[in-house]
Design a protein around this motif. Sequence first.
Motif, PDB file in Angstrom:
ATOM      1  N   VAL A  19       2.237   1.854  -3.530  1.00 53.11           N
ATOM      2  CA  VAL A  19       1.205   2.357  -4.432  1.00 53.11           C
ATOM      3  C   VAL A  19       0.894   3.815  -4.113  1.00 53.11           C
ATOM      4  CG1 VAL A  19      -1.213   2.119  -5.141  1.00 53.11           C
ATOM      5  CG2 VAL A  19       0.227   0.096  -4.927  1.00 53.11           C
ATOM      6  N   TYR A  25      -1.019  -5.007  -3.930  1.00 54.05           N
ATOM      7  CA  TYR A  25      -1.655  -4.655  -5.190  1.00 54.05           C
ATOM      8  C   TYR A  25      -0.888  -5.320  -6.322  1.00 54.05           C
ATOM      9  CZ  TYR A  25      -3.848  -0.931  -2.476  1.00 54.05           C
ATOM     10  OH  TYR A  25      -4.562  -0.233  -1.549  1.00 54.05           O
ATOM     11  N   SER A  26      -1.613  -5.939  -7.232  1.00 49.23           N
ATOM     12  CA  SER A  26      -1.024  -6.532  -8.427  1.00 49.23           C
ATOM     13  C   SER A  26      -0.695  -5.421  -9.413  1.00 49.23           C
ATOM     14  CB  SER A  26      -2.028  -7.506  -9.049  1.00 49.23           C
ATOM     15  OG  SER A  26      -1.831  -7.639 -10.423  1.00 49.23           O
ATOM     16  N   PRO A  69      -8.074   1.238  -6.551  1.00 55.91           N
ATOM     17  CA  PRO A  69      -7.543   0.059  -7.247  1.00 55.91           C
ATOM     18  C   PRO A  69      -7.843  -1.230  -6.485  1.00 55.91           C
ATOM     19  CG  PRO A  69      -5.768   1.309  -6.211  1.00 55.91           C
ATOM     20  CD  PRO A  69      -7.011   2.113  -6.037  1.00 55.91           C
ATOM     21  N   TYR A 113      -7.209  -4.828  -4.758  1.00 55.89           N
ATOM     22  CA  TYR A 113      -6.093  -5.264  -3.915  1.00 55.89           C
ATOM     23  C   TYR A 113      -6.368  -6.645  -3.363  1.00 55.89           C
ATOM     24  CZ  TYR A 113      -9.215  -3.950  -0.115  1.00 55.89           C
ATOM     25  OH  TYR A 113     -10.297  -3.864   0.725  1.00 55.89           O
ATOM     26  N   GLN A 167      -3.271  -5.405 -12.319  1.00 56.30           N
ATOM     27  CA  GLN A 167      -4.576  -4.832 -11.978  1.00 56.30           C
ATOM     28  C   GLN A 167      -4.478  -3.341 -11.698  1.00 56.30           C
ATOM     29  OE1 GLN A 167      -6.127  -7.305  -8.840  1.00 56.30           O
ATOM     30  NE2 GLN A 167      -7.008  -8.737 -10.307  1.00 56.30           N
ATOM     31  N   LEU A 168      -3.380  -2.906 -11.102  1.00 57.10           N
ATOM     32  CA  LEU A 168      -3.176  -1.485 -10.844  1.00 57.10           C
ATOM     33  C   LEU A 168      -3.129  -0.714 -12.163  1.00 57.10           C
ATOM     34  CD1 LEU A 168      -2.659   0.797  -8.820  1.00 57.10           C
ATOM     35  CD2 LEU A 168      -0.230   0.221  -8.934  1.00 57.10           C
ATOM     36  N   ARG A 207       0.837  -1.202   0.000  1.00 56.73           N
ATOM     37  CA  ARG A 207       0.000   0.000   0.000  1.00 56.73           C
ATOM     38  C   ARG A 207       0.873   1.255   0.000  1.00 56.73           C
ATOM     39  NH1 ARG A 207      -4.867  -0.259   3.774  1.00 56.73           N
ATOM     40  NH2 ARG A 207      -5.871  -1.023   1.906  1.00 56.73           N
TER      41      ARG A 207
END
Length: 71
Positions: free
Chosen positions: A19, A52-53, A40, A42, A56-57, A16
């Motif tokens: 990001v 977080y990938s 986004p 998670y 996907q982000l 986190r």
Amino acid sequence: MNTFQGSRLPSRFYTRKEVAELLLLSSGTLANWASRRTGPPYFRLEDGHVIYSEDQLLQWLDTQRQDARVA
């Protein structure tokens, strides 16, 4: 929250804090978004850590793009 599906792992996972730094936000903002089910996608691990990938982000960031409007 989306679940991970597929046989390959994303290219990278971010914390986190990482990001937040990438998006120029505070970790608290990401936590608030998560509690409101926005922001986004998670993963919350069994020990409570949030990751977080990268894939996907990047997909989420693409949905946030605003095209400039001509005045």
